[in-house]
Write a protein that holds these residues in place. Structure first.
Motif, PDB file in Angstrom:
ATOM      1  N   UNK A 284       0.830  -1.223   0.000  1.00 27.02           N
ATOM      2  CA  UNK A 284       0.000   0.000   0.000  1.00 27.02           C
ATOM      3  C   UNK A 284       0.854   1.259   0.000  1.00 27.02           C
ATOM      4  N   UNK A 285       2.164   1.109   0.001  1.00 26.25           N
ATOM      5  CA  UNK A 285       3.043   2.292   0.081  1.00 26.25           C
ATOM      6  C   UNK A 285       2.744   3.242  -1.086  1.00 26.25           C
ATOM      7  N   UNK A 286       2.410   4.467  -0.719  1.00 25.55           N
ATOM      8  CA  UNK A 286       1.987   5.455  -1.714  1.00 25.55           C
ATOM      9  C   UNK A 286       3.204   6.124  -2.361  1.00 25.55           C
ATOM     10  N   UNK A 287       3.108   6.381  -3.651  1.00 26.42           N
ATOM     11  CA  UNK A 287       4.173   7.132  -4.329  1.00 26.42           C
ATOM     12  C   UNK A 287       3.621   8.516  -4.661  1.00 26.42           C
ATOM     13  N   UNK A 288       4.433   9.541  -4.383  1.00 27.53           N
ATOM     14  CA  UNK A 288       3.993  10.918  -4.621  1.00 27.53           C
ATOM     15  C   UNK A 288       4.805  11.537  -5.752  1.00 27.53           C
ATOM     16  N   UNK A 289       4.212  12.508  -6.436  1.00 30.87           N
ATOM     17  CA  UNK A 289       4.947  13.190  -7.510  1.00 30.87           C
ATOM     18  C   UNK A 289       6.157  13.901  -6.900  1.00 30.87           C
ATOM     19  N   UNK A 290       7.236  13.920  -7.653  1.00 26.54           N
ATOM     20  CA  UNK A 290       8.496  14.496  -7.142  1.00 26.54           C
ATOM     21  C   UNK A 290       8.836  15.768  -7.922  1.00 26.54           C
ATOM     22  N   UNK A 291       9.645  16.615  -7.299  1.00 28.30           N
ATOM     23  CA  UNK A 291       9.972  17.916  -7.902  1.00 28.30           C
ATOM     24  C   UNK A 291      11.469  18.047  -8.157  1.00 28.30           C
ATOM     25  N   UNK A 292      11.884  19.215  -8.629  1.00 29.14           N
ATOM     26  CA  UNK A 292      13.308  19.495  -8.799  1.00 29.14           C
ATOM     27  C   UNK A 292      13.936  19.773  -7.444  1.00 29.14           C
ATOM     28  N   UNK A 293      15.251  19.613  -7.333  1.00 25.42           N
ATOM     29  CA  UNK A 293      15.872  19.786  -6.011  1.00 25.42           C
ATOM     30  C   UNK A 293      15.700  21.212  -5.476  1.00 25.42           C
ATOM     31  N   UNK A 294      15.762  22.213  -6.369  1.00 21.64           N
ATOM     32  CA  UNK A 294      15.640  23.590  -5.877  1.00 21.64           C
ATOM     33  C   UNK A 294      14.213  23.944  -5.470  1.00 21.64           C
ATOM     34  N   UNK A 295      13.187  23.643  -6.300  1.00 22.84           N
ATOM     35  CA  UNK A 295      11.824  23.836  -5.794  1.00 22.84           C
ATOM     36  C   UNK A 295      11.553  23.005  -4.545  1.00 22.84           C
ATOM     37  N   UNK A 296      12.212  21.871  -4.427  1.00 27.15           N
ATOM     38  CA  UNK A 296      12.082  21.061  -3.204  1.00 27.15           C
ATOM     39  C   UNK A 296      12.547  21.864  -1.997  1.00 27.15           C
ATOM     40  N   UNK A 297      13.672  22.543  -2.152  1.00 27.17           N
ATOM     41  CA  UNK A 297      14.174  23.386  -1.049  1.00 27.17           C
ATOM     42  C   UNK A 297      13.159  24.457  -0.678  1.00 27.17           C
ATOM     43  N   UNK A 298      12.583  25.077  -1.708  1.00 29.64           N
ATOM     44  CA  UNK A 298      11.594  26.134  -1.480  1.00 29.64           C
ATOM     45  C   UNK A 298      10.400  25.579  -0.703  1.00 29.64           C
ATOM     46  N   UNK A 299       9.963  24.397  -1.096  1.00 29.64           N
ATOM     47  CA  UNK A 299       8.808  23.783  -0.457  1.00 29.64           C
ATOM     48  C   UNK A 299       9.119  23.444   1.005  1.00 29.64           C
ATOM     49  N   UNK A 300      10.336  22.980   1.253  1.00 25.74           N
ATOM     50  CA  UNK A 300      10.716  22.626   2.631  1.00 25.74           C
ATOM     51  C   UNK A 300      10.681  23.872   3.533  1.00 25.74           C
ATOM     52  N   UNK A 301      11.230  24.976   3.020  1.00 25.65           N
ATOM     53  CA  UNK A 301      11.275  26.211   3.809  1.00 25.65           C
ATOM     54  C   UNK A 301       9.855  26.732   4.047  1.00 25.65           C
ATOM     55  N   UNK A 302       9.011  26.575   3.033  1.00 25.42           N
ATOM     56  CA  UNK A 302       7.602  26.965   3.156  1.00 25.42           C
ATOM     57  C   UNK A 302       6.907  26.139   4.234  1.00 25.42           C
ATOM     58  N   UNK A 303       7.145  24.822   4.200  1.00 24.04           N
ATOM     59  CA  UNK A 303       6.553  23.934   5.209  1.00 24.04           C
ATOM     60  C   UNK A 303       6.981  24.348   6.599  1.00 24.04           C
ATOM     61  N   UNK A 304       8.265  24.653   6.690  1.00 22.96           N
ATOM     62  CA  UNK A 304       8.836  25.008   7.983  1.00 22.96           C
ATOM     63  C   UNK A 304       8.195  26.286   8.523  1.00 22.96           C
ATOM     64  N   UNK A 305       8.025  27.271   7.625  1.00 26.12           N
ATOM     65  CA  UNK A 305       7.421  28.545   8.031  1.00 26.12           C
ATOM     66  C   UNK A 305       5.988  28.294   8.485  1.00 26.12           C
TER      67      UNK A 305
END
Ligand SMILES: Nc1ncnc2c1ncn2[C@@H]1O[C@H](COP(=O)(O)OP(=O)(O)O)[C@@H](O)[C@H]1O
Ligand SMILES: O=C(CO)[C@@H](O)[C@H](O)COP(=O)(O)O
Length: 614
Positions: free
Chosen positions: A283-304
């Motif tokens: 049942x392990x779900x697979x999620x769409x993946x992004x570029x490493x730099x937008x990934x960084x942006x998303x992480x900082x957004x999540x953190x905020x």
């Protein structure tokens, strides 16, 4: 088992009855230039495990240098089967490290180096044999029509960029796709395959980015491309987030697949091959993946958001992410799309850099500025300095220590500038290694080697082929790289002092205090890294070294799982707040900031001079 684990087991035992997963873990992957990294976190965001596969060291049969192969004429590729083997090897390590808990991974997300392309046929028709290596099976079935994938460092498509520009004008392409044509952008790489290898192109059924190749392997099906990474192709309409009908013909549209999806979208469950071979839960779900730099942006957004800061409010000052991986890259969010046909910018140069669709927010975008000569250019200087000391760099273990000593021998002098474009640079379009040394008069110097700036300073210009790397280059390269970052932020209309609040530094070179301090000094703003509250045990790491894109992948997997299985009476899935936070690394030193500010005008002139003279 710790108490907390027992509680989670109890909570999730109810979930199990609905055929979901016990004691959820979340895996984030980062398929970057030099390695594949994996980070596992728990539903309360705490770190569980990390592992990585370094391509050159662990898959030497592919003969890569720093994860890629440099060919003639600016061609740079990575063997796609090396990436497949890296996935298999990473999962072996994960199985060894996590044991049976690998079955607790509820969802997998991730990120990858941007722009690289993978060309497939008949992938979805293969019946995988669980007893054979994946790479062997893909090789036998000729699944990859191009076996050496062009990557982001490739600069061999100038001809196709020029063709695209003459068809539409660079401004029009930037207004639609967010960027003027860039050599590494995937659409131009695809044009090259189409024109130079028409049979291969015709034979190709699907084209993926590296970030959609990775989930495709995990699904056993072609995964959709993600919106933010799709913006690095010169093919997407970055305002509507659909493939552009102007920039893509029907044949290409069929090879690109459906319109892109947001980062972290649940796109299926893991293929049985991984269940049988590594013990993943089916049942392990697979999620769409992004570029490493937008990934960084998303992480900082999540953190905020975790820390209740509203980064989406128009009055919030910017947090800029500076990634010092193989490339040096800046990314920051913007709330309004800056280009339009009604308000053309003054020159083509005003469109330099890239506007990406935001990975998560439907009405936001991001500015991305990327430099090819990042860590590997610093390493080039570092290795040369060591050779000066000791003809065998391998004998000296602390090579960054040598670099640091050389850096500290010299001052922030206004009398010298260096530019280190070992591979052809993206911004500015320039190549070669150049040193400029201030002189008091033209006398005794070759006329053609003297450059005069608008402030009437005279500089002697030397090419590295005629000079040797010296201690001064350690400071000069960092000064030059960071001043370039500031210059390009200014040219993207940022008022550095009033628009930016923080600079978050990540990637391999964020371990280096000198670089963290220089960034703080040049920008006149504090630099931050990511830290974690509480004890992570012996495996304690800061997130920068865990890989921020992999963490972003794990977070996206967690959020996606939460969205698909929201906390309710039957599953009690209720993640706590993230305990990651921004830690002040270096405040700016005022006197240094003034010094760099005074040097900016000459630096700008000399960089522009190189752009028009190399
Ligand atoms: N102490 C250090 N100082 C400066 N650079 C470093 C240091 N340690 C590692 N690096 C750089 O980090 C780079 C790798 O960064 P990483 O983010 O892992 O790359 P990627 O994600 O692109 O594969 C190496 O090429 C190396 O030059
Ligand atoms: O080309 C770009 C961004 O446009 C690069 O930043 C690649 O995405 C490679 O990333 P790293 O391996 O350096 O993290």
């Amino acid at each position: 088992m710790k108490n907390k684990d027992i509680i989670i087991v109890t909570l999730f035992s109810q979930v199990l009855s609905c055929n979901i997963i016990l004691m959820a873990l979340f895996l984030g992957l980062d398929l970057s230039t030099q390695q594949l990294k994996g980070v596992v976190i728990r539903d309360d965001f705490t770190f569980v495990y990390e592992t990585l596969v370094v391509f050159d060291l662990e898959l030497p049969q592919y003969k890569t240098t720093k994860g890629r192969v440099l060919h003639k004429n600016g061609v740079v590729t990575s063997p796609v089967l090396m990436w497949v083997d890296a996935i298999s090897l990473l999962f072996c390590k994960l199985k060894n490290g996590l044991g049976d808990r690998i079955a607790d991974i509820a969802s997998i997300g991730g990120a990858a180096q941007q722009h690289g392309s993978v060309y497939w046929k008949d992938f979805e028709n293969i019946k995988l044999d669980n007893n054979l290596a994946l790479s062997k099976q893909f090789e036998t079935h000729n699944v990859f029509t191009v076996t050496n994938s062009p990557t982001w460092e490739d600069s061999s498509t100038t001809e196709y960029c020029n063709e695209l520009s003459s068809l539409h004008t660079p401004q029009k392409i930037a207004i639609i796709s967010g960027s003027v044509p860039y050599e590494r952008f995937t659409g131009n790489q695809i044009s090259k395959v189409q024109k130079e290898f028409p049979e291969i192109y015709n034979n190709t059924e699907r084209i993926s980015l590296v970030s959609s190749f990775l989930p495709s392997i995990l699904l056993g099906l072609y995964a959709p491309i993600e919106v933010s990474d799709a913006s690095g192709m010169n093919l997407l309409d970055v305002q509507t987030r659909k493939w552009s009908q102007v920039l893509c013909d029907q044949e290409l549209l069929s090879k690109l697949g459906p319109d892109p999806v947001f980062f972290g979208t649940a796109i299926g469950t893991i293929h049985d091959y991984f269940v049988s071979n590594y013990g993943f839960n089916k049942k392990c779900m697979i999620c769409s993946m992004t570029g490493d730099n937008p990934g960084n942006l998303s992480f900082i957004d999540d953190l905020a958001q975790e820390n209740s800061l509203n980064t989406h409010s128009p009055n919030t000052k910017l947090t800029i992410v500076v990634s010092l991986g193989t490339s040096d890259t800046i990314i920051f969010p913007i709330k309004a799309y800056p280009y339009s046909f009604e308000n053309l910018l003054p020159s083509v140069d005003s469109y330099t850099g890239s506007i990406l669709s935001h990975p998560n927010a439907p009405n936001e975008w991001a500015v991305l500025i990327c430099y090819k000569n990042g860590s590997l250019a610093r390493e080039f200087i570092c290795n040369n300095l060591q050779e000066n000391i000791n003809n065998n760099p391998k004998l000296v273990s602390d090579k960054w220590g040598t670099f640091e000593k050389a850096y500290n021998y010299t001052q922030i002098s206004p009398d010298q500038f260096g530019f280190y474009y070992i591979l052809p640079e993206i911004i500015p379009k320039a190549k070669g290694i150049h040193r400029f040394t201030r002189i008091s008069s033209r006398e005794g110097h070759d006329r053609d080697s003297v450059v005069q700036t608008p402030s009437s300073s005279l500089y002697k210009h030397e090419l590295i082929s005629s000079i040797k790397i010296i201690d001064a280059d350690a400071r000069l390269i960092i000064k030059s790289q960071v001043m370039s970052m500031k210059l390009d932020c200014l040219r993207k209309n940022l008022d550095v002092r009033s628009d930016i609040e923080k600079l978050v530094i990540t990637g391999g070179a964020s371990k280096n205090d000198l670089i963290l301090q220089t960034i703080a000094d040049v920008f006149g703003l504090p630099t931050y890294t990511i830290d974690h509250d509480g004890d992570l045990g012996d495996e304690s790491k800061d997130v920068s070294s865990l890989s921020m894109p992999a963490m972003a992948g794990a977070m996206s997997a967690l959020k996606s799982f939460q969205k698909n299985f929201p906390p309710n009476a039957s599953n009690s899935f209720n993640p706590t707040k993230s305990t990651y936070f921004l830690k002040l690394a270096k405040p700016p030193i005022h006197s240094n900031s003034l010094e760099y500010m005074n040097q900016m005008a000459d630096f700008t002139y000399l960089r522009d001079y190189l752009a028009s003279h190399t």
